[in-house]
Scaffold this motif. Structure first.
Motif, PDB file in Angstrom:
ATOM      1  N   LEU A 146       1.259  -1.245  -0.205  1.00 43.38           N
ATOM      2  CA  LEU A 146      -0.177  -0.004  -0.362  1.00 43.38           C
ATOM      3  C   LEU A 146       1.064   1.259  -0.085  1.00 43.38           C
ATOM      4  N   TYR A 147       0.833   2.413  -0.876  1.00 45.13           N
ATOM      5  CA  TYR A 147       1.342   3.103  -1.095  1.00 45.13           C
ATOM      6  C   TYR A 147       0.578   4.451  -0.603  1.00 45.13           C
ATOM      7  N   PHE A 148       1.145   5.566   0.375  1.00 47.16           N
ATOM      8  CA  PHE A 148       0.222   6.513   0.168  1.00 47.16           C
ATOM      9  C   PHE A 148       1.010   7.652   0.264  1.00 47.16           C
ATOM     10  N   PRO A 149      -0.563   9.013   0.768  1.00 42.98           N
ATOM     11  CA  PRO A 149       0.923  10.118   1.155  1.00 42.98           C
ATOM     12  C   PRO A 149       0.349  10.615   2.575  1.00 42.98           C
ATOM     13  N   ALA A 150       0.960  11.030   3.128  1.00 48.80           N
ATOM     14  CA  ALA A 150       0.914  11.742   4.511  1.00 48.80           C
ATOM     15  C   ALA A 150       1.601  12.813   4.405  1.00 48.80           C
ATOM     16  N   ALA A 161       5.092   3.829   2.438  1.00 47.02           N
ATOM     17  CA  ALA A 161       4.808   2.493   1.866  1.00 47.02           C
ATOM     18  C   ALA A 161       4.628   1.597   3.347  1.00 47.02           C
ATOM     19  N   ALA A 162       3.240   0.722   2.914  1.00 48.05           N
ATOM     20  CA  ALA A 162       3.259  -0.173   3.608  1.00 48.05           C
ATOM     21  C   ALA A 162       2.875  -2.054   3.294  1.00 48.05           C
ATOM     22  N   PRO A 177       9.649   7.442   5.273  1.00 47.39           N
ATOM     23  CA  PRO A 177       8.604   7.192   4.398  1.00 47.39           C
ATOM     24  C   PRO A 177       9.617   7.002   3.029  1.00 47.39           C
ATOM     25  N   ILE A 178       9.302   6.506   2.127  1.00 48.78           N
ATOM     26  CA  ILE A 178      10.029   6.076   0.885  1.00 48.78           C
ATOM     27  C   ILE A 178      11.134   7.437   0.984  1.00 48.78           C
ATOM     28  N   GLU A 179      11.795   7.042   0.872  1.00 51.14           N
ATOM     29  CA  GLU A 179      13.917   8.133   0.727  1.00 51.14           C
ATOM     30  C   GLU A 179      13.185   8.828  -0.948  1.00 51.14           C
ATOM     31  N   GLY A 180      13.323  10.103  -0.981  1.00 51.53           N
ATOM     32  CA  GLY A 180      13.590  10.471  -2.047  1.00 51.53           C
ATOM     33  C   GLY A 180      12.218  10.979  -2.449  1.00 51.53           C
ATOM     34  N   SER A 181      11.090  10.667  -1.730  1.00 46.30           N
ATOM     35  CA  SER A 181       9.519  10.776  -1.937  1.00 46.30           C
ATOM     36  C   SER A 181       9.392  11.881  -1.285  1.00 46.30           C
ATOM     37  N   PHE A 182       8.322  12.672  -1.899  1.00 43.03           N
ATOM     38  CA  PHE A 182       7.412  13.820  -2.232  1.00 43.03           C
ATOM     39  C   PHE A 182       6.381  14.747  -2.224  1.00 43.03           C
ATOM     40  N   SER A 183       5.513  15.285  -1.748  1.00 45.58           N
ATOM     41  CA  SER A 183       4.571  15.829  -2.322  1.00 45.58           C
ATOM     42  C   SER A 183       3.439  14.337  -2.415  1.00 45.58           C
ATOM     43  N   LEU A 246       4.519  22.247 -13.977  1.00 45.77           N
ATOM     44  CA  LEU A 246       5.085  21.841 -13.085  1.00 45.77           C
ATOM     45  C   LEU A 246       4.189  20.318 -13.739  1.00 45.77           C
ATOM     46  N   MET A 247       4.924  19.234 -13.229  1.00 47.04           N
ATOM     47  CA  MET A 247       4.842  17.945 -14.331  1.00 47.04           C
ATOM     48  C   MET A 247       4.851  16.724 -13.201  1.00 47.04           C
ATOM     49  N   PRO A 248       4.291  15.848 -13.036  1.00 46.70           N
ATOM     50  CA  PRO A 248       4.110  14.832 -12.715  1.00 46.70           C
ATOM     51  C   PRO A 248       5.485  14.210 -12.573  1.00 46.70           C
ATOM     52  N   LYS A 249       6.316  13.760 -11.506  1.00 43.13           N
ATOM     53  CA  LYS A 249       7.700  12.225 -10.965  1.00 43.13           C
ATOM     54  C   LYS A 249       7.332  11.077 -11.533  1.00 43.13           C
ATOM     55  N   ILE A 250       7.999  10.497 -11.970  1.00 48.28           N
ATOM     56  CA  ILE A 250       8.587   9.180 -11.515  1.00 48.28           C
ATOM     57  C   ILE A 250       9.645   8.591 -11.389  1.00 48.28           C
ATOM     58  N   ALA A 251      10.057   7.803 -10.739  1.00 51.07           N
ATOM     59  CA  ALA A 251      10.649   6.564 -10.303  1.00 51.07           C
ATOM     60  C   ALA A 251      10.584   5.245 -10.124  1.00 51.07           C
ATOM     61  N   LYS A 252      11.289   4.723 -10.746  1.00 52.47           N
ATOM     62  CA  LYS A 252      11.379   3.323 -11.003  1.00 52.47           C
ATOM     63  C   LYS A 252      11.434   2.641  -9.194  1.00 52.47           C
ATOM     64  N   MET A 253      10.727   1.628  -8.894  1.00 47.40           N
ATOM     65  CA  MET A 253      10.321   1.168  -7.727  1.00 47.40           C
ATOM     66  C   MET A 253      11.494   0.532  -7.278  1.00 47.40           C
ATOM     67  N   GLY A 254      12.793   0.065  -6.411  1.00 46.64           N
ATOM     68  CA  GLY A 254      14.069  -0.564  -5.996  1.00 46.64           C
ATOM     69  C   GLY A 254      13.017  -1.854  -5.353  1.00 46.64           C
ATOM     70  N   ASP A 255      13.900  -3.350  -6.084  1.00 45.51           N
ATOM     71  CA  ASP A 255      13.107  -4.590  -5.360  1.00 45.51           C
ATOM     72  C   ASP A 255      12.347  -4.721  -4.391  1.00 45.51           C
ATOM     73  N   ASP A 256      13.167  -4.446  -3.698  1.00 49.70           N
ATOM     74  CA  ASP A 256      11.922  -4.529  -3.230  1.00 49.70           C
ATOM     75  C   ASP A 256      10.866  -3.498  -2.197  1.00 49.70           C
ATOM     76  N   MET A 257      10.399  -2.544  -2.860  1.00 47.47           N
ATOM     77  CA  MET A 257       9.539  -2.305  -3.803  1.00 47.47           C
ATOM     78  C   MET A 257       8.814  -1.036  -2.299  1.00 47.47           C
ATOM     79  N   VAL A 258       9.796  -0.919  -1.245  1.00 44.79           N
ATOM     80  CA  VAL A 258       9.570   0.081  -0.144  1.00 44.79           C
ATOM     81  C   VAL A 258      10.620   1.347  -0.886  1.00 44.79           C
ATOM     82  N   SER A 259      11.436   0.820  -1.834  1.00 49.92           N
ATOM     83  CA  SER A 259      11.945   2.511  -2.508  1.00 49.92           C
ATOM     84  C   SER A 259      12.089   2.057  -3.731  1.00 49.92           C
TER      85      SER A 259
END
Ligand code: FUB
Length: 389
Positions: A146-150, A161-162, A177-183, A246-259
């Motif tokens: 589960l991915y959530f903003p707070a 991430a949970a 929170p996921i390192e490097g995440s914002f918004s 301003l544009m949306p952001k993208i980041a590839k997920m790490g193998d662990d799915m929480v980074s």
């Protein structure tokens, strides 16, 4: 699991809803099955209702539906769980003071809907203080994420991430929170090659404008992106600047799915001339609620335009874009926000969205589902969620 008696007809549904949705703090503790009203398509016979569809459930307020069909073939809806915290409305969305998540599921669109137990509460997230906004979910190697903003204790949005063994939770949150995440407004797309990508971001209350330099800027004058509309920086005769949106952001997920496996990048959205969409182009510029589908070989990025209340889409040939603006997916709903997801089930495409039919209040929303028509040329037939207006 507790079953409620089945309700037929929108009048009974609405009466029950008004009685049930008191706007109190969330208290759901037992799983509940309710009958969903039939899904109407854009081609359906007109009904007495001005709405194209009826709410999926009326026992709780639900919004921002992220829908997935996992390996068991069941449809899972990961929505925001709205409630009335008594906070006055403002442009930053302070009234959206949600504090937990509850998953809905059903075997088929129009089938019985199960309201599951609380999947994650803000009190169980060490870094989060408030405003559990629009979530999404992913599935990999038998685990559900589960991915959530707070907002943290300083009022800064990040994305958490949970993890759970069950698609409906309960989920165990990562301590940070996921390192490097914002918004906010994360969505995690699983590509056909098995890679996962998170798209995220939202302006105004979503704080994306505060990260323009890569660092959080707490300047109160940066409450919206409208600083770009300042006539003092105007570039054209109408007094409007030509700043790129301003544009949306993208980041590839790490193998662990929480980074993240990489630093977030901009997802460019271009107009028909190949130019980046401008900040002043409020009918087409990205506001929040990114969602990605791959249909045939084309990637569809759909998103909300916020203050012009549309869901629109752009297409590209890879997950990073650029994406070229194509048109409207969903016309304005009743209520300020328009937030959606697009999913396929049994060979048909559907749009999940919300409006405020049950409450009449922008911060107390209800999720709906309607069939989506894809034309032979790959364009999407716009949905009118209020055909009776
Ligand atoms: O639900 C809170 C916020 O409202 C979401 O994160 C936005 O997309 C908008 O729907």
């Amino acid at each position: 699991m507790r079953k409620t008696s089945l309700m037929n007809g929108s009048a009974i549904m609405l009466a029950a809803a008004l009685a049930a949705c008191s706007g109190d703090a969330p208290t759901t503790s037992a799983e509940t099955e309710v009958a969903a009203p039939p899904v109407e398509t854009a081609e359906a016979e007109p009904t007495e209702s001005k709405y194209l569809n009826e709410p999926l459930v009326s026992e709780i307020f639900t919004a921002d539906p992220s829908v997935h069909v996992w390996e068991d073939g069941r449809i899972y809806v990961y929505p925001s769980h709205d409630y009335d915290a008594g906070i006055p409305e403002d442009d930053l969305g302070s009234q959206y003071a949600m504090r937990d998540y509850i998953v809905l599921s059903m075997d088929e669109v129009g089938g019985e809907v199960t309201i599951h137990d609380v999947a994650l509460d803000v009190d169980d997230v060490a870094w989060a203080a408030q405003q559990m906004w629009a979530p999404d979910a992913a599935h990999k190697d038998g685990k559900y994420y589960l991915y959530f903003p707070a907002k943290d204790a300083d009022g800064v949005f990040h994305i958490g991430a949970a993890v759970s063994d069950s698609p409906t939770g309960p989920f165990t949150a990562e301590p940070e929170p996921i390192e490097g995440s914002f918004s906010m407004d994360p969505t995690v797309y699983e590509d056909t090659d098995g890679e996962y990508y998170m798209y995220f971001g939202g302006i105004w209350g979503g704080q994306l404008q505060r990260w323009a330099t890569g660092e959080y800027d707490a300047d109160p004058n940066l409450n919206t992106d409208l600083v770009n509309d300042d006539p003092l920086t105007s570039d054209d005769e109408a007094g409007q600047p030509d700043d790129v949106a301003l544009m949306p952001k993208i980041a590839k997920m790490g193998d662990d799915m929480v980074s993240f496996a990489e630093a977030p990048k901009d997802v460019m959205i271009l107009d028909e001339n190949g130019e980046p969409i401008k900040a002043k182009d409020h009918d087409r510029r990205f506001f929040e609620a990114a969602w990605v589908n791959k249909i045939d070989d084309t990637y569809y990025l759909s998103y909300s335009t916020g203050d012009t209340h549309l869901i629109v889409y752009a297409t590209g040939d890879n997950p990073y874009g650029p994406f070229t603006y194509q048109g409207v997916v969903n016309l304005p709903v009743e209520g300020w926000t328009n937030h959606h997801s697009i999913f396929e089930h049994d060979g048909k495409y559907y749009l999940a969205y919300h409006d405020v039919q049950l409450s009449g209040k922008s911060h107390l929303r209800n999720v709906k589902i309607t069939e989506l028509t894809l034309n032979d040329d790959g364009t999407i037939e716009p949905v009118d969620p209020m055909p009776g207006e």
